[in-house]
Design a protein around this motif. Structure first.
Motif, PDB file in Angstrom:
ATOM      1  N   GLY A  21       0.827  -1.206   0.000  1.00  0.00           N
ATOM      2  CA  GLY A  21       0.000   0.000   0.000  1.00  0.00           C
ATOM      3  C   GLY A  21       0.858   1.251   0.000  1.00  0.00           C
ATOM      4  N   PHE A  22       0.431   2.274   0.741  1.00  0.00           N
ATOM      5  CA  PHE A  22       1.106   3.580   0.673  1.00  0.00           C
ATOM      6  C   PHE A  22       1.611   4.077   2.022  1.00  0.00           C
ATOM      7  CE2 PHE A  22      -1.197   3.142  -3.230  1.00  0.00           C
ATOM      8  CZ  PHE A  22      -0.295   3.626  -4.164  1.00  0.00           C
ATOM      9  N   SER A  37       8.296   7.805  -5.638  1.00  0.00           N
ATOM     10  CA  SER A  37       9.518   7.644  -4.815  1.00  0.00           C
ATOM     11  C   SER A  37       9.777   8.918  -4.001  1.00  0.00           C
ATOM     12  CB  SER A  37      10.727   7.256  -5.678  1.00  0.00           C
ATOM     13  OG  SER A  37      10.815   7.967  -6.882  1.00  0.00           O
ATOM     14  N   PRO A  38       8.898   9.156  -3.012  1.00  0.00           N
ATOM     15  CA  PRO A  38       8.892  10.458  -2.331  1.00  0.00           C
ATOM     16  C   PRO A  38      10.042  10.709  -1.349  1.00  0.00           C
ATOM     17  CG  PRO A  38       7.275   8.985  -1.326  1.00  0.00           C
ATOM     18  CD  PRO A  38       7.819   8.265  -2.519  1.00  0.00           C
ATOM     19  N   HIS A  39      10.748   9.639  -0.951  1.00  0.00           N
ATOM     20  CA  HIS A  39      11.765   9.826   0.099  1.00  0.00           C
ATOM     21  C   HIS A  39      13.185   9.812  -0.455  1.00  0.00           C
ATOM     22  CE1 HIS A  39       8.322   7.808   2.409  1.00  0.00           C
ATOM     23  NE2 HIS A  39       8.256   9.111   2.629  1.00  0.00           N
ATOM     24  N   ARG A  40      13.975  10.790   0.014  1.00  0.00           N
ATOM     25  CA  ARG A  40      15.391  10.871  -0.403  1.00  0.00           C
ATOM     26  C   ARG A  40      16.140   9.601  -0.067  1.00  0.00           C
ATOM     27  NH1 ARG A  40      15.799  16.401   1.763  1.00  0.00           N
ATOM     28  NH2 ARG A  40      14.998  17.627   0.034  1.00  0.00           N
ATOM     29  N   ALA A  41      15.878   9.041   1.117  1.00  0.00           N
ATOM     30  CA  ALA A  41      16.632   7.865   1.574  1.00  0.00           C
ATOM     31  C   ALA A  41      16.478   6.698   0.606  1.00  0.00           C
ATOM     32  CB  ALA A  41      16.163   7.468   2.973  1.00  0.00           C
ATOM     33  N   GLU A  42      15.257   6.477   0.121  1.00  0.00           N
ATOM     34  CA  GLU A  42      15.036   5.349  -0.799  1.00  0.00           C
ATOM     35  C   GLU A  42      15.682   5.609  -2.159  1.00  0.00           C
ATOM     36  OE1 GLU A  42      13.050   5.132   2.208  1.00  0.00           O
ATOM     37  OE2 GLU A  42      11.174   5.371   1.087  1.00  0.00           O
ATOM     38  N   PHE A  60      -2.012  10.572   1.003  1.00  0.00           N
ATOM     39  CA  PHE A  60      -1.798  10.922  -0.402  1.00  0.00           C
ATOM     40  C   PHE A  60      -0.641  11.914  -0.502  1.00  0.00           C
ATOM     41  CE2 PHE A  60      -2.566  12.634  -4.627  1.00  0.00           C
ATOM     42  CZ  PHE A  60      -2.731  11.441  -5.334  1.00  0.00           C
ATOM     43  N   THR A  61       0.328  11.568  -1.362  1.00  0.00           N
ATOM     44  CA  THR A  61       1.543  12.381  -1.493  1.00  0.00           C
ATOM     45  C   THR A  61       1.209  13.833  -1.850  1.00  0.00           C
ATOM     46  OG1 THR A  61       2.630  10.402  -2.322  1.00  0.00           O
ATOM     47  CG2 THR A  61       3.813  12.492  -2.613  1.00  0.00           C
ATOM     48  N   GLY A  62       1.791  14.744  -1.086  1.00  0.00           N
ATOM     49  CA  GLY A  62       1.570  16.176  -1.350  1.00  0.00           C
ATOM     50  C   GLY A  62       0.426  16.743  -0.539  1.00  0.00           C
ATOM     51  N   ILE A  63      -0.468  15.850  -0.052  1.00  0.00           N
ATOM     52  CA  ILE A  63      -1.614  16.316   0.735  1.00  0.00           C
ATOM     53  C   ILE A  63      -1.382  15.978   2.218  1.00  0.00           C
ATOM     54  CG2 ILE A  63      -4.142  16.248   1.031  1.00  0.00           C
ATOM     55  CD1 ILE A  63      -3.233  17.394  -1.706  1.00  0.00           C
ATOM     56  N   ASP A  64      -1.361  14.680   2.529  1.00  0.00           N
ATOM     57  CA  ASP A  64      -1.068  14.293   3.922  1.00  0.00           C
ATOM     58  C   ASP A  64       0.050  13.264   3.996  1.00  0.00           C
ATOM     59  OD1 ASP A  64      -2.612  12.301   2.853  1.00  0.00           O
ATOM     60  OD2 ASP A  64      -3.973  12.109   4.537  1.00  0.00           O
ATOM     61  N   LEU A  94       4.411  13.134   2.866  1.00  0.00           N
ATOM     62  CA  LEU A  94       5.509  14.018   2.449  1.00  0.00           C
ATOM     63  C   LEU A  94       6.124  13.650   1.094  1.00  0.00           C
ATOM     64  CD1 LEU A  94       7.341  16.310   3.650  1.00  0.00           C
ATOM     65  CD2 LEU A  94       8.858  14.463   4.460  1.00  0.00           C
ATOM     66  N   TYR A  95       6.466  14.683   0.288  1.00  0.00           N
ATOM     67  CA  TYR A  95       7.325  14.479  -0.885  1.00  0.00           C
ATOM     68  C   TYR A  95       8.604  15.281  -0.666  1.00  0.00           C
ATOM     69  CZ  TYR A  95       9.434  14.270  -5.415  1.00  0.00           C
ATOM     70  OH  TYR A  95      10.349  14.039  -6.416  1.00  0.00           O
ATOM     71  N   GLU A  96       9.740  14.602  -0.653  1.00  0.00           N
ATOM     72  CA  GLU A  96      11.034  15.280  -0.480  1.00  0.00           C
ATOM     73  C   GLU A  96      11.666  15.489  -1.859  1.00  0.00           C
ATOM     74  OE1 GLU A  96      12.332  13.350   3.828  1.00  0.00           O
ATOM     75  OE2 GLU A  96      13.010  12.356   2.009  1.00  0.00           O
ATOM     76  N   SER A  97      11.758  16.742  -2.283  1.00  0.00           N
ATOM     77  CA  SER A  97      12.327  17.044  -3.606  1.00  0.00           C
ATOM     78  C   SER A  97      13.801  16.651  -3.653  1.00  0.00           C
ATOM     79  CB  SER A  97      12.238  18.545  -3.888  1.00  0.00           C
ATOM     80  OG  SER A  97      10.903  18.932  -3.914  1.00  0.00           O
ATOM     81  N   PRO A  98      14.265  16.151  -4.802  1.00  0.00           N
ATOM     82  CA  PRO A  98      15.695  15.853  -4.922  1.00  0.00           C
ATOM     83  C   PRO A  98      16.514  17.146  -4.810  1.00  0.00           C
ATOM     84  CG  PRO A  98      14.458  14.909  -6.754  1.00  0.00           C
ATOM     85  CD  PRO A  98      13.523  15.813  -6.029  1.00  0.00           C
ATOM     86  N   SER A  99      17.641  17.085  -4.100  1.00  0.00           N
ATOM     87  CA  SER A  99      18.469  18.294  -3.985  1.00  0.00           C
ATOM     88  C   SER A  99      19.484  18.375  -5.119  1.00  0.00           C
ATOM     89  CB  SER A  99      19.168  18.350  -2.628  1.00  0.00           C
ATOM     90  OG  SER A  99      19.635  17.083  -2.279  1.00  0.00           O
ATOM     91  N   GLU A 100      19.954  17.217  -5.601  1.00  0.00           N
ATOM     92  CA  GLU A 100      20.934  17.239  -6.703  1.00  0.00           C
ATOM     93  C   GLU A 100      20.599  16.177  -7.749  1.00  0.00           C
ATOM     94  OE1 GLU A 100      25.282  18.245  -5.584  1.00  0.00           O
ATOM     95  OE2 GLU A 100      24.466  17.084  -3.910  1.00  0.00           O
TER      96      GLU A 100
END
Ligand SMILES: Nc1ncnc2c1ncn2[C@@H]1O[C@H](COP(=O)(O)OS(=O)(=O)O)[C@@H](OP(=O)(O)O)[C@H]1O
Ligand SMILES: Nc1ncnc2c1ncn2[C@@H]1O[C@H](COP(=O)(O)OP(=O)(O)O)[C@@H](O)[C@H]1O
Length: 201
Positions: free
Chosen positions: A76-77, A109-114, A159-163, A165-171
């Motif tokens: 799931g999510f 793929s919202p997380h930087r770590a993954e 839901f990503t962006g609503i409740d 988190l989406y972590e934007s790529p830094s590089e």
């Protein structure tokens, strides 16, 4: 989940990645598209695959919506399930890169770590992070599946962006303005693949 067993030994086979790449006449690599739902990941990845196919490049597109019907149908999510989703897709992409393919993946793929985990799994030089940067308001206005509407109404949780988190790529290796014409975005991606010697100039 069972951990790696010391009695399982890696077996090196006679045909190598390099030999497979020579046959394909291009290198193996992953274009890892990341961005909000509705940002344009599937559209741009699909159009790029079409362009590469016309150029004679051996490709495969792994798309979140499709993979979640099979390989990841049990997930799931929640944060843990998204992590497992990306881990599995990363492993599949790695095998396909070993086969010498240019792999395109379209997952939030919202997380930087993954994303970092997959970067390390695939290896520098073969992992190309593609950030499809489309503002949340635009994604929400597009809402092709009506999911933002459901999330705003409280009918869809996490839901990503609503409740969630989406972590934007830094590089990222490449940053795409998701409001530009798809043809412009494809031209930028083909330039990058040629410049990095993934495909022939
Ligand atoms: N809660 C929640 N959050 C985000 N997305 C949701 C959710 N529920 C269903 N969907 C639909 O699933 C698609 C995203 O799947 P992914 O495998 O790409 O997600 S993730 O990378 O594991 O976060 C996503 O597809 P795209 O719109 O193509 O990104 C949605 O259609
Ligand atoms: N560059 C673009 N300009 C305008 N509309 C776009 C663009 N890219 C995608 N779209 C539209 O936005 C919607 C979401 O695109 P999609 O590729 O499904 O996003 P994602 O895979 O990130 O969820 C679709 O209706 C698609 O036609």
């Amino acid at each position: 989940m069972a951990e790696h067993d010391d009695n399982v030994v890696w077996h090196a086979h006679p045909v190598t990645q390099e030999q497979r790449e020579r046959l394909h006449q291009h290198r193996g690599a992953v274009l890892w598209f990341t961005g909000l739902s509705g940002s344009g990941k599937s559209t741009v990845a699909g159009a790029l695959e079409e362009a590469l196919h016309k150029l004679g490049v051996s490709t495969y597109l792994l798309d979140g919506d499709n993979v979640r019907h099979g390989l990841c149908r049990d997930l799931g999510f929640s944060d843990a399930d998204r992590k497992e989703n990306i881990r599995r897709v990363g492993e599949v992409a790695k095998l396909m890169v070993d086969a010498g393919l240019v792999v395109l993946t379209a997952f939030i793929s919202p997380h930087r770590a993954e994303r970092q985990m997959v970067r390390e799994l695939i290896g520098e030089g073969r992992f190309i992070e593609v950030f499809v940067d489309t503002p949340l308001e635009i994604c929400e206005a597009r809402d092709p599946k009506g999911l933002y509407k459901k999330a705003r109404a409280g009918e869809l949780r996490n839901f990503t962006g609503i409740d969630s988190l989406y972590e934007s790529p830094s590089e990222p290796e490449i940053y795409l303005d998701g409001e530009q014409l798809v043809t412009n975005l494809i031209a930028q991606l083909l330039d990058l693949l040629r410049r990095d010697d993934i495909i022939k100039a």
